[in-house]
Design a protein around this motif. Structure first.
Motif, mmCIF file in Angstrom:
data_model
loop_
_atom_site.group_PDB
_atom_site.id
_atom_site.type_symbol
_atom_site.label_atom_id
_atom_site.label_comp_id
_atom_site.label_asym_id
_atom_site.label_seq_id
_atom_site.Cartn_x
_atom_site.Cartn_y
_atom_site.Cartn_z
ATOM 1 N N LEU A 1 76.587 -7.327 -18.129
ATOM 2 C CA LEU A 1 76.685 -7.252 -16.672
ATOM 3 C C LEU A 1 76.638 -5.795 -16.227
ATOM 4 O O LEU A 1 76.993 -4.887 -16.986
ATOM 5 N N PRO A 2 76.188 -5.567 -15.000
ATOM 6 C CA PRO A 2 75.968 -4.190 -14.544
ATOM 7 C C PRO A 2 77.276 -3.403 -14.435
ATOM 8 O O PRO A 2 78.336 -3.999 -14.273
ATOM 9 N N SER A 3 77.152 -2.067 -14.624
ATOM 10 C CA SER A 3 75.913 -1.327 -14.571
ATOM 11 C C SER A 3 76.001 -0.147 -15.541
ATOM 12 O O SER A 3 77.085 0.368 -15.802
ATOM 13 N N THR B 1 79.677 -4.451 -18.741
ATOM 14 C CA THR B 1 80.562 -5.347 -19.490
ATOM 15 C C THR B 1 79.738 -6.349 -20.278
ATOM 16 O O THR B 1 78.828 -6.987 -19.727
ATOM 17 N N TRP B 2 80.058 -6.496 -21.566
ATOM 18 C CA TRP B 2 79.462 -7.542 -22.389
ATOM 19 C C TRP B 2 80.355 -8.785 -22.273
ATOM 20 O O TRP B 2 81.561 -8.705 -22.492
ATOM 21 N N THR B 3 79.760 -9.931 -21.949
ATOM 22 C CA THR B 3 80.564 -11.146 -21.867
ATOM 23 C C THR B 3 80.940 -11.664 -23.257
ATOM 24 O O THR B 3 81.931 -12.366 -23.413
ATOM 25 N N VAL B 4 80.130 -11.325 -24.252
ATOM 26 C CA VAL B 4 80.439 -11.574 -25.660
ATOM 27 C C VAL B 4 80.347 -10.222 -26.350
ATOM 28 O O VAL B 4 79.324 -9.540 -26.224
ATOM 29 N N ARG C 1 75.203 -14.671 -10.383
ATOM 30 C CA ARG C 1 76.476 -15.054 -9.783
ATOM 31 C C ARG C 1 77.593 -14.132 -10.257
ATOM 32 O O ARG C 1 78.393 -13.636 -9.448
ATOM 33 N N LEU C 2 77.646 -13.868 -11.556
ATOM 34 C CA LEU C 2 78.693 -12.991 -12.102
ATOM 35 C C LEU C 2 78.522 -11.559 -11.603
ATOM 36 O O LEU C 2 79.511 -10.860 -11.310
ATOM 37 N N ALA C 3 77.274 -11.105 -11.491
ATOM 38 C CA ALA C 3 77.023 -9.748 -11.003
ATOM 39 C C ALA C 3 77.475 -9.620 -9.547
ATOM 40 O O ALA C 3 78.049 -8.599 -9.144
ATOM 41 N N ALA C 4 77.223 -10.657 -8.765
ATOM 42 C CA ALA C 4 77.603 -10.615 -7.344
ATOM 43 C C ALA C 4 79.122 -10.649 -7.185
ATOM 44 O O ALA C 4 79.661 -10.048 -6.250
#
Length: 453
Positions: free
Chosen positions: A324-326, A340-343, A448-451
C-alpha cells in the motif's frame, strides 16, 4: 538522413545517444551515473563533470558516425543561474534538497494560484520557483550577478551555443513560472522582478545556433552542426504521440519519476494536494498530468522486470499480498503515507514479492490516470514497458487498452524529433492476455485500502 546526437540528462543517469533521423533507431550511446555533490553551499549537480562527459561522448560518437544535429532533454524542477560571463553564479541546486522549505511560508504568500500556474505545492525543492526564491534571499550577492535564469535543458543548449532561451515545457513543469492556459510568464516572475532574467521564449525545436569553434575543435564536430533549444524529458516522451496520434489517449512516461499525461482528457477538477499538475506540451498546449516516484520505488524495493510464473501471481491473489502507498512518501497521489506490506515481504516467495511490487506500481499509475480524467488507450514508455506484470495489472485496473512502447529511452527518441522535424509512428505492442481470476477483485481491494489510509 540526419544523425542526431541527443544529450539526455536524467536524475539518475546521463547519456548521449545517436539517433538515426531516418528510422529513429538508437545507433550508439554512452552513459554515466548522474550523482549529486554534497558540499557547500548546498547539494548540487556536478555540471562540470557532466559537461566533460558530454564533450567526450560527442567526440567519441562522432568518430563512429558524423553528427548532423544536436538536441537536448533533461529532467525538470531545475534552474540554472548564469552570469554575464556565461558561468554559473551559484551551483545548480539538487531538487531533493530541503533547504528551500525554510522559506516556504513566505513563498506561499507570493506564489501564483494553482488555478493559474497548474503547479501544486511540492516538497523539498520540487517547485523551481521556490528554489530560485530561496537562492535569491539566501545568497543575495550572488543572485545580484544573475543575467539569465535558464531551465535545465536550455542551460545545456546555452553551453553548446552561447544563446540563452526560455522554453515552455520546462517552464511549465511544476515550476510556478508559467501560466499554461494563458501562455505567459506567471505573476511570480513579475512580482520578484525576474522578467529581466528570462531569455526570449523559443520553441523546443528551434535552432539556437551552431556549435562554436572551440566546441567543434574539442569534439570533432563540424562547426555548422545546429543545436536545438531542448525539451523537458517527460514531454519528449509525449512528443511523438502529439505529432502522430489523435486524442484521447494517455502516455505514462517511466523513469525515476512515473509521469502520467492525458491528451483529450475528460474535464475534471485537479487536486493539487495529490501531485496533479498541468504540464505544457512542445506545442504549447496545457496537458493534465500526475506523477509519483515510481522508478525510485522500484529501485529501492529491488524490483525486477520480466515474466513471472503463474504460481507467483496466484500466491499473491490467494494471500491478498499488497504494498500500500506510498514509497517515497513525500510525493504522488497519497502524500505523507508510509508504505505498508499487508503480508510481510519475508513471508513471500521472491517471485511473489516481485508481483506485488509490479501490481503496486500499476495501481498507483491507475490512480494517477483517474485523477486527471484520462481517457482512451494507455501508452507506457520507458523501463516499465518491459514489465509484463505491471502492464497486465494496469490493463485490469483501467479497463482500457494498454500499449507498450518499443523503446527503453523514449525521451531520447522524442528529443530527436525536434531536430528531425518530424516524428515516427510509434512502435506499440498491445498488451494481450489476462491475469488469473481474482485480478479485478485485487485491484478493487487495493483501491479501497489505499483510500482508507
Amino acid at each position: 538522413m540526419k544523425t542526431i546526437a541527443v544529450i539526455d540528462i536524467g536524475k539518475t543517469n546521463a547519456k548521449v545517444v545517436l539517433v538515426d533521423g531516418g528510422d529513429f533507431r538508437e545507433v550508439a550511446a554512452r552513459t554515466m551515473p548522474n550523482g549529486v555533490v554534497n558540499a557547500a553551499p548546498y547539494p548540487h549537480f556536478d555540471t562540470e563533470k557532466l559537461w566533460t562527459f558530454i564533450l567526450e561522448s560527442l567526440a567519441a560518437l562522432s568518430r563512429e558516425r558524423p553528427v548532423d544535429a544536436i538536441s537536448v532533454t533533461t529532467h525538470g524542477a531545475t534552474a540554472a543561474l548564469v552570469g554575464e560571463d556565461g558561468d554559473l553564479v551559484l551551483p545548480v541546486l539538487d531538487y531533493e534538497h530541503d533547504g528551500p522549505q525554510a522559506l516556504a511560508e513566505a513563498y506561499g504568500t507570493i506564489r501564483p494560484r494553482f488555478e493559474d500556474s497548474g503547479t501544486p505545492v511540492l516538497p523539498v525543492g520540487l517547485n523551481a520557483g521556490l528554489q530560485v526564491y530561496w537562492q535569491s534571499k539566501t545568497f543575495p550577492d550572488a543572485f545580484g550577478k544573475v543575467r539569465w535564469l535558464l531551465m535545465y535543458a536550455q542551460y545545456w543548449s546555452f553551453r553548446l551555443t552561447g544563446v540563452a532561451a526560455s522554453e515552455v515545457t520546462s517552464l511549465g513543469c511544476h515550476a510556478d513560472l508559467w501560466e499554461p492556459r494563458n501562455g505567459r510568464f506567471s505573476s511570480l516572475v513579475e512580482k520578484e522582478g525576474w522578467m529581466r532574467l528570462m531569455p526570449p521564449v523559443r520553441k523546443a525545436g528551434d535552432v539556437l545556433g551552431p556549435v562554436p569553434p572551440d566546441i567543434a575543435a574539442a569534439t570533432g564536430l563540424r562547426p555548422d552542426v545546429p543545436v536545438h533549444c531542448g525539451i523537458h524529458d517527460s514531454n519528449a516522451s509525449l512528443l511523438p504521440y502529439v505529432l502522430t496520434r489523435a486524442a484521447p489517449y494517455a502516455v505514462v512516461s517511466t523513469g525515476t519519476w512515473v509521469v502520467v499525461m492525458a491528451m483529450g482528457a475528460r474535464p475534471v477538477l485537479l487536486d493539487e494536494a495529490r501531485d496533479t499538475l498541468v504540464n505544457v506540451s512542445a506545442l504549447g498546449e496545457p496537458v493534465p498530468s500526475a506523477r509519483f516516484m515510481g522508478g525510485r520505488a522500484f529501485s529501492t524495493l529491488g524490483g525486477r522486470s520480466g515474466d513471472l510464473p503463474a504460481s507467483a501471481v496466484g500466491e499473491v491473489f490467494r494471500r491478498g499480498a499488497m504494498l500500500l502507498p506510498s514509497l517515497p512518501q513525500e510525493s504522488g497521489p497519497f502524500p505523507g503515507r508510509r508504505a505498508t506490506w499487508t503480508v510481510p515481504r519475508e513471508e513471500l516467495s521472491e517471485e511473489a514479492a516481485q508481483a506485488v511490487i509490479a501490481f503496486h506500481l500499476a495501481l498507483m499509475t491507475a490512480t494517477c490516470l483517474d485523477l486527471i480524467g484520462a481517457d482512451g488507450p494507455v501508452i507506457v514508455e520507458g523501463p516499465f514497458a518491459a514489465n509484463r506484470a505491471f502492464l497486465m495489472m494496469l490493463k485490469v485496473a483501467t479497463g482500457r487498452a494498454v500499449l507498450a512502447g518499443g523503446s527503453a529511452t523514449g525521451t531520447s527518441i522524442g528529443a530527436a524529433c525536434l531536430a528531425a522535424g518530424r516524428a515516427p509512428e510509434p512502435a506499440l505492442v498491445s498488451v494481450d492476455g489476462d491475469l488469473p481470476e481474482g485480478a479485478a477483485d485485487y485491484a478493487a481491494r487495493w483501491r479501497r485500502l489505499a483510500a482508507e489510509g
